[in-house]
Design an enzyme around this catalytic site. Structure first.
Site, PDB file in Angstrom:
ATOM      1  CB  SER A 248      13.971  15.510 -15.218  1.00 31.73           C
ATOM      2  OG  SER A 248      12.706  16.124 -15.386  1.00 31.73           O
TER       3      SER A 248
ATOM      4  CE  LYS B 132       6.597  11.655  -6.709  1.00 28.38           C
ATOM      5  NZ  LYS B 132       5.839  10.744  -5.856  1.00 28.38           N
TER       6      LYS B 132
ATOM      7  N   GLY C  92       0.891  -1.167   0.000  1.00 26.75           N
ATOM      8  CA  GLY C  92       0.000   0.000   0.000  1.00 26.75           C
ATOM      9  C   GLY C  92       0.924   1.211   0.000  1.00 26.75           C
TER      10      GLY C  92
ATOM     11  CE1 TYR D  24      -5.830  -1.876  -5.521  1.00 23.97           C
ATOM     12  CE2 TYR D  24      -6.740  -1.600  -7.728  1.00 23.97           C
ATOM     13  CZ  TYR D  24      -5.701  -1.472  -6.830  1.00 23.97           C
ATOM     14  OH  TYR D  24      -4.518  -0.918  -7.262  1.00 23.97           O
ATOM     15  CD1 TRP D  25     -13.169  -8.617  -3.243  1.00 24.33           C
ATOM     16  CD2 TRP D  25     -11.026  -8.756  -3.861  1.00 24.33           C
ATOM     17  NE1 TRP D  25     -13.066  -9.590  -4.207  1.00 24.33           N
ATOM     18  CE2 TRP D  25     -11.771  -9.690  -4.614  1.00 24.33           C
ATOM     19  CE3 TRP D  25      -9.646  -8.662  -4.099  1.00 24.33           C
ATOM     20  CZ2 TRP D  25     -11.181 -10.528  -5.559  1.00 24.33           C
ATOM     21  CZ3 TRP D  25      -9.066  -9.483  -5.034  1.00 24.33           C
ATOM     22  CH2 TRP D  25      -9.828 -10.400  -5.749  1.00 24.33           C
TER      23      TRP D  25
ATOM     24  CG  ASP E  70       4.389   4.018  -3.268  1.00 28.38           C
ATOM     25  OD1 ASP E  70       3.845   5.103  -3.572  1.00 28.38           O
ATOM     26  OD2 ASP E  70       3.864   2.912  -3.483  1.00 28.38           O
TER      27      ASP E  70
ATOM     28  CG  ASN F 208       4.364   0.115  -0.917  1.00 35.73           C
ATOM     29  OD1 ASN F 208       4.117  -0.864  -0.216  1.00 35.73           O
ATOM     30  ND2 ASN F 208       3.703   0.377  -2.044  1.00 35.73           N
TER      31      ASN F 208
ATOM     32  CE1 TYR G 172      -2.037  -4.413  -3.237  1.00 33.55           C
ATOM     33  CE2 TYR G 172      -1.667  -5.074  -5.514  1.00 33.55           C
ATOM     34  CZ  TYR G 172      -1.177  -4.614  -4.307  1.00 33.55           C
ATOM     35  OH  TYR G 172       0.150  -4.353  -4.161  1.00 33.55           O
TER      36      TYR G 172
ATOM     37  CG  ASN H 179       0.184   7.854  -5.181  1.00 31.91           C
ATOM     38  OD1 ASN H 179       0.378   7.573  -6.362  1.00 31.91           O
ATOM     39  ND2 ASN H 179       0.803   7.238  -4.196  1.00 31.91           N
TER      40      ASN H 179
HETATM   41  P1  ADP Z   1       5.013   7.218  -9.666  1.00 30.04           P
HETATM   42  O1  ADP Z   1       5.479   5.818  -9.346  1.00 30.04           O
HETATM   43  O2  ADP Z   1       4.497   7.953  -8.472  1.00 30.04           O
HETATM   44  O3  ADP Z   1       4.134   7.305 -10.883  1.00 30.04           O
HETATM   45  P2  ADP Z   1       7.276   8.033 -11.262  1.00 30.04           P
HETATM   46  O4  ADP Z   1       6.863   7.099 -12.350  1.00 30.04           O
HETATM   47  O5  ADP Z   1       7.524   9.437 -11.630  1.00 30.04           O
HETATM   48  O6  ADP Z   1       6.302   8.056 -10.012  1.00 30.04           O
HETATM   49  O7  ADP Z   1       8.575   7.405 -10.632  1.00 30.04           O
HETATM   50  C1  ADP Z   1       9.077   7.809  -9.395  1.00 30.04           C
HETATM   51  C2  ADP Z   1      10.585   7.808  -9.432  1.00 30.04           C
HETATM   52  O8  ADP Z   1      11.060   6.517  -9.801  1.00 30.04           O
HETATM   53  C3  ADP Z   1      11.145   8.758 -10.472  1.00 30.04           C
HETATM   54  O9  ADP Z   1      11.277  10.059  -9.952  1.00 30.04           O
HETATM   55  C4  ADP Z   1      12.492   8.120 -10.766  1.00 30.04           C
HETATM   56  O10 ADP Z   1      13.433   8.479  -9.776  1.00 30.04           O
HETATM   57  C5  ADP Z   1      12.211   6.622 -10.611  1.00 30.04           C
HETATM   58  N1  ADP Z   1      11.926   6.018 -11.925  1.00 30.04           N
HETATM   59  C6  ADP Z   1      10.711   5.743 -12.468  1.00 30.04           C
HETATM   60  N2  ADP Z   1      10.846   5.165 -13.682  1.00 30.04           N
HETATM   61  C7  ADP Z   1      12.179   5.063 -13.901  1.00 30.04           C
HETATM   62  C8  ADP Z   1      12.991   4.512 -14.965  1.00 30.04           C
HETATM   63  N3  ADP Z   1      12.453   3.979 -16.067  1.00 30.04           N
HETATM   64  N4  ADP Z   1      14.341   4.577 -14.834  1.00 30.04           N
HETATM   65  C9  ADP Z   1      14.907   5.100 -13.736  1.00 30.04           C
HETATM   66  N5  ADP Z   1      14.213   5.616 -12.700  1.00 30.04           N
HETATM   67  C10 ADP Z   1      12.876   5.593 -12.770  1.00 30.04           C
END
Ligand code: ADP
Length: 309
Positions: free
Chosen positions: A230, A225, A28, A100-101, A258, A32, A86, A165
């Protein structure tokens, strides 16, 4: 000792291994984050705030929290309800589907357990973290009490942290979500949005759009994020862009955000500057997405963190 409270829901996870075998774990978003924070910063008190039941799975979940060395003083036991659950299956193309439940889970009652002693304990923390999923899980009738508690904790000096989220299926309507998110953005000192989360709600399509949207609120620390692209931070008015090294062999992106949140907040609580905190958080997230499931095995995760220093 620094202390952070993670408020929300931890569920029973059932993962299909093959046609006849299920792997059972617990996961969750707030849980996490609490786990990855504790694994990286053992000296910080990482406390989970949730409601479970009195059933066998709730008991196992409590053991799991203890095994991860999480604080459990605010894990409440509802007399009738049981934890949410889930089921996750990955098809031959790597597409994941979830069932999900959770609509009647014990966690939905967490605010019912708030009393002056609980509020005092929450007020003893340095940070309170909740997410858009936490907000969706709290029953509408309990929202006023929840927001009053957040205001009281903020007044007591607790840093309020919010990750939007967004999970559409947990909400009745976009309007309802926006109304709750507005209250969250207004009370947050730190926010960690993902671009995808805000796309549907506010039509923002880039990290810059997200920052522009968030700038209408008085949030001191914004961490945007954007997957492998980036991370953009705006902290104390200072804008920084952080490069992410893309992972080539992504196995399962569950809980990337998470892990990032938990490790980022742990680093900040430990006094790290923003760029060091982002760098450590991104390393943790990169490890997690190269393993299946939300929670990577402790030995694999810890070894990979040491190797990545
Ligand atoms: P969420 O899981 O909340 O959707 P993101 O997909 O933006 O968030 O991912 C969260 C973090 O995980 C990113 O800021 C990055 O540091 C890392 N991350 C996600 N995908 C990748 C990837 N393909 N390669 C490297 N780092 C990743």
């Amino acid at each position: 000792m620094k202390k952070i409270f993670f408020l929300g829901e931890c569920m029973v996870e059932l993962r299909a291994v093959d046609n006849t075998t299920l792997n059972q774990a617990f996961a969750g978003d707030v849980y996490n984050s609490a786990v990855y924070l504790k694994r990286c910063f053992n000296e910080i008190n990482s406390v989970i705030v949730t409601a479970l039941g009195k059933d066998v799975l709730s008991e196992k979940m409590r053991h799991c929290f203890a095994a991860e060395q999480l604080g459990t003083q605010l894990v409440f036991a509802h007399p009738e309800k049981v934890p949410g659950m889930y089921y996750i299956e990955t098809d031959e193309h790597g597409e994941r589907s979830f069932t999900y439940w959770r609509s009647d889970s014990a966690a939905r009652k967490v605010v019912d357990f708030f009393n002056p002693a609980v509020i005092d304990e929450l007020a003893s923390g340095d940070m309170l973290f909740f997410s858009g999923i936490s907000l969706a899980v709290i029953e509408p009738r309990a929202r006023d009490i929840f927001w009053q508690t957040v205001r009281d904790l903020k007044a007591a000096g607790v840093t309020v942290v919010f990750d939007p989220n967004y999970r559409a299926r947990l909400w009745q309507s976009v309007e309802e979500t926006k109304q709750q998110y507005e209250l969250a953005f207004k009370s947050a000192d730190i926010s960690l949005p993902g671009v995808e989360d805000l796309q549907v709600l506010y039509g923002v399509n880039s990290v810059d759009d997200v920052l522009a949207h968030m700038s209408q609120f008085d949030i001191n620390e914004i961490v945007v994020k954007n997957g492998p692209e980036s991370v953009l931070t705006l902290v104390d008015g200072q804008l920084q862009s952080h490069q992410i090294t893309p992972v080539e062999n992504v196995v399962d992106t569950t809980s990337a955000g998470d892990a990032f949140n938990g490790v980022y907040l742990g680093a900040r609580l430990s006094g790290a500057c923003v760029s060091d905190a982002v760098s450590k958080a991104a390393k943790a997230a990169a490890i997690v997405i190269q393993q299946p499931g939300a929670i990577t095995a402790k030995d694999i995760f810890n070894r990979a963190m040491v190797d990545s220093q």
